[in-house]
Design an enzyme around this catalytic site. Structure first.
Site, PDB file in Angstrom:
ATOM      1  N   THR A  31     -43.604   1.948 -21.076  1.00  0.00           N
ATOM      2  CA  THR A  31     -44.863   1.624 -20.399  1.00  0.00           C
ATOM      3  C   THR A  31     -45.440   0.359 -21.017  1.00  0.00           C
ATOM      4  OG1 THR A  31     -45.150   3.981 -20.132  1.00  0.00           O
ATOM      5  CG2 THR A  31     -47.111   2.612 -19.804  1.00  0.00           C
ATOM      6  N   ASP A  79     -41.575  14.478 -22.356  1.00  0.00           N
ATOM      7  CA  ASP A  79     -41.013  13.369 -21.586  1.00  0.00           C
ATOM      8  C   ASP A  79     -39.874  12.660 -22.310  1.00  0.00           C
ATOM      9  OD1 ASP A  79     -43.173  11.655 -19.238  1.00  0.00           O
ATOM     10  OD2 ASP A  79     -41.213  12.638 -19.098  1.00  0.00           O
ATOM     11  N   ASP A 126     -40.822   5.998 -25.226  1.00  0.00           N
ATOM     12  CA  ASP A 126     -41.954   5.866 -24.292  1.00  0.00           C
ATOM     13  C   ASP A 126     -43.155   6.655 -24.809  1.00  0.00           C
ATOM     14  OD1 ASP A 126     -42.528   6.448 -20.710  1.00  0.00           O
ATOM     15  OD2 ASP A 126     -43.342   4.959 -22.109  1.00  0.00           O
ATOM     16  N   ASN A 131     -47.964  11.072 -22.807  1.00  0.00           N
ATOM     17  CA  ASN A 131     -46.802  11.914 -23.149  1.00  0.00           C
ATOM     18  C   ASN A 131     -47.045  12.775 -24.370  1.00  0.00           C
ATOM     19  OD1 ASN A 131     -45.303  10.979 -21.039  1.00  0.00           O
ATOM     20  ND2 ASN A 131     -44.301   9.344 -22.195  1.00  0.00           N
ATOM     21  N   LYS A 183     -46.771   7.496 -25.736  1.00  0.00           N
ATOM     22  CA  LYS A 183     -48.078   7.028 -25.267  1.00  0.00           C
ATOM     23  C   LYS A 183     -48.951   8.261 -25.092  1.00  0.00           C
ATOM     24  CE  LYS A 183     -46.272   7.029 -20.538  1.00  0.00           C
ATOM     25  NZ  LYS A 183     -46.151   6.296 -19.259  1.00  0.00           N
TER      26      LYS A 183
HETATM   27  N1  LIG Z   1     -45.403  21.325 -20.702  1.00  0.00           N
HETATM   28  C1  LIG Z   1     -46.456  20.996 -19.922  1.00  0.00           C
HETATM   29  N2  LIG Z   1     -47.603  21.723 -19.980  1.00  0.00           N
HETATM   30  C2  LIG Z   1     -48.655  21.380 -19.211  1.00  0.00           C
HETATM   31  N3  LIG Z   1     -48.675  20.336 -18.336  1.00  0.00           N
HETATM   32  C3  LIG Z   1     -47.547  19.596 -18.250  1.00  0.00           C
HETATM   33  C4  LIG Z   1     -46.389  19.881 -19.021  1.00  0.00           C
HETATM   34  N4  LIG Z   1     -45.420  18.969 -18.715  1.00  0.00           N
HETATM   35  C5  LIG Z   1     -45.955  18.155 -17.793  1.00  0.00           C
HETATM   36  N5  LIG Z   1     -47.221  18.517 -17.508  1.00  0.00           N
HETATM   37  C6  LIG Z   1     -48.100  17.798 -16.577  1.00  0.00           C
HETATM   38  O1  LIG Z   1     -47.448  17.677 -15.323  1.00  0.00           O
HETATM   39  C7  LIG Z   1     -47.509  16.335 -14.851  1.00  0.00           C
HETATM   40  C8  LIG Z   1     -46.119  15.861 -14.480  1.00  0.00           C
HETATM   41  O2  LIG Z   1     -45.367  15.806 -15.656  1.00  0.00           O
HETATM   42  P1  LIG Z   1     -43.850  15.288 -15.583  1.00  0.00           P
HETATM   43  O3  LIG Z   1     -43.335  15.208 -16.995  1.00  0.00           O
HETATM   44  O4  LIG Z   1     -43.092  16.077 -14.604  1.00  0.00           O
HETATM   45  O5  LIG Z   1     -43.958  13.853 -14.925  1.00  0.00           O
HETATM   46  P2  LIG Z   1     -44.515  12.570 -15.701  1.00  0.00           P
HETATM   47  O6  LIG Z   1     -43.589  12.276 -16.841  1.00  0.00           O
HETATM   48  O7  LIG Z   1     -45.956  12.775 -16.007  1.00  0.00           O
HETATM   49  O8  LIG Z   1     -44.413  11.475 -14.591  1.00  0.00           O
HETATM   50  P3  LIG Z   1     -43.231  10.423 -14.516  1.00  0.00           P
HETATM   51  O9  LIG Z   1     -41.972  11.245 -14.361  1.00  0.00           O
HETATM   52  O10 LIG Z   1     -43.593   9.598 -13.360  1.00  0.00           O
HETATM   53  O11 LIG Z   1     -43.277   9.683 -15.858  1.00  0.00           O
HETATM   54  C9  LIG Z   1     -48.113  15.480 -15.950  1.00  0.00           C
HETATM   55  O12 LIG Z   1     -49.379  15.053 -15.489  1.00  0.00           O
HETATM   56  C10 LIG Z   1     -48.281  16.377 -17.119  1.00  0.00           C
HETATM   57  O13 LIG Z   1     -49.572  16.241 -17.656  1.00  0.00           O
END
Ligand SMILES: Nc1ncnc2c1ncn2[C@@H]1O[C@H](COP(=O)(O)OP(=O)(O)OP(=O)(O)O)[C@@H](O)[C@H]1O
Ligand SMILES: O=C(O)[C@@H]1CCC(=O)N(CCc2ccc(Cl)cc2)[C@H]1c1ccccc1Cl
Length: 325
Positions: A216, A176, A158, A163, A160
């Site tokens: 996606t 992710d 995934d 991520n 993109k």
């Molecule tokens: N290591 C990190 N440092 C800074 N921001 C982060 C980090 N990991 C995630 N985020 C931010 O937090 C938000 C949520 O991330 P998370 O990986 O929990 O869900 P997601 O993968 O974005 O959503 P989904 O699970 O629906 O695909 C995202 O917008 C991402 O930009």
């Protein structure tokens, strides 16, 4: 005994040693060891908060998953895949590092690198397009990381711009991994490639669904749409889409809805905007190839003229990121 009083679960940091053996480092970390700050973002099954380690004052991104929600949405498998994949990818600057996991009665916690620069998508939206120098630098970091992932038997599935996060030095960190495919490296393919994802018999039924996971829409590879199987080259299709998008300011396959986008992908229906650089166009055309076996392999991508001047390996990660213009 004292740590049981704090109700902190043992934080297990697993690392794969040089012989591919998983070694566990038992570090007693729990919720009480961190002070939780602002919310950095929300996912479908998670909340990510800024967390500061009370002893070291190090800042982390702490991903918090609600157990009830995960169970209700049948995402337990994804949680385990994300943990297992991250535990195998502990030794590369281009991967968001997982430091600790722990839990309390309600939630699971993943203590991750804090990526202050946010998502590559956000930066691209603000810049509209990247110039060739920036596309070359970010493309090289992403490719170097994909190479490492694949060598450790992980297909991301995934990839993109959302991520691909950026740290405080504006270097990339891919995140992710809940939808990744972990190749069973013991069952090598006949040519030793070992990139036929294996559903071993012990997988729960949902693994079938997870096996038919589709990423996606804009970045999904044609083989995932036609015969349901992702392979390492599926990540290279997504890489081609990302290079195109950095220079063009839009992904190559985008239509009014997912179905129409899928139709364009399997028909290889996309156009380069006028002024798209010729060398980059040649690279993209060798990646956006319907037959995964005919897509440019990573070693050939590294040698492509588009990456002339790039020093591959750890030097790439010590360089200053080019000023975005
Ligand atoms: N290591 C990190 N440092 C800074 N921001 C982060 C980090 N990991 C995630 N985020 C931010 O937090 C938000 C949520 O991330 P998370 O990986 O929990 O869900 P997601 O993968 O974005 O959503 P989904 O699970 O629906 O695909 C995202 O917008 C991402 O930009
Ligand atoms: O695999 C591990 O590292 C432990 C093993 C012990 C344990 O109980 N868990 C949590 C298992 C789990 C997974 C999903 C839900 Cl919804 C509830 C519990 C695992 C766990 C703990 C913290 C964070 C993530 C995970 Cl998978």
């Amino acid at each position: 005994e004292e740590w049981q009083d704090r109700g902190a679960a043992v934080g297990i940091r697993q690392e794969v040693d040089a012989n591919g053996r998983t070694v566990s480092r038992y570090i007693k970390k729990g919720v009480r060891d961190f002070s939780f700050g602002q919310t950095l973002g929300e996912g479908s099954y998670s909340t990510v908060c800024l967390g500061t380690d009370r002893q070291t004052l190090n800042e982390y991104a702490i991903k918090i998953l609600d157990k009830r929600h995960i169970i209700k949405e049948k995402k337990v498998k994804y949680v385990n895949v994300e943990k297992d994949a991250l535990n195998r990818l502990t030794d590369h600057p281009g991967i968001v590092r997982l430091y600790y996991t722990f839990q309390d009665e309600r939630s699971l916690y993943f203590v991750l690198d804090y990526c202050k620069g946010g998502e590559l998508l956000g930066v691209l939206k603000r810049m509209v397009t990247f110039d060739e120098e920036c596309t070359q630098f970010y493309g090289a970091q992403i490719l170097d990381t994909i190479d490492y992932m694949h060598k450790r038997g992980i297909i991301h599935r995934d990839l993109k711009p959302e991520n691909i996060l950026l740290d405080s030095q504006m270097h990339t960190k891919i995140t992710d991994f809940g939808t990744a495919k972990i190749l069973d490296t013991s069952k090598k393919g006949e040519d030793g490639s070992g990139d036929i994802p294996s559903l071993d018999s012990t997988d729960p039924p949902e693994q079938e669904r997870a096996g038919s996971f589709v990423g996606t829409a804009e970045y999904v590879s044609p083989e995932l749409l036609t015969d349901k199987n992702a392979c390492k080259a599926s990540d290279l299709w997504a890489f081609g889409c990302i290079i195109f998008q950095l220079l063009a300011g839009r992904p190559p396959f985008k239509a009014a809805n997912e179905y129409l986008t899928f139709q364009k992908i399997v028909a290889l229906e996309y156009e380069f905007p006028t002024g798209f650089p010729a060398v980059a166009r040649d690279l993209v055309e060798r990646l956006l190839v319907l037959d995964p076996a005919r897509r440019l392999p990573i070693e050939h991508i590294k040698n492509h003229q588009f990456f002339d001047g790039i020093t591959w390996g750890r030097g790439l990660w010590k360089q200053k990121a080019p000023r975005l213009k």
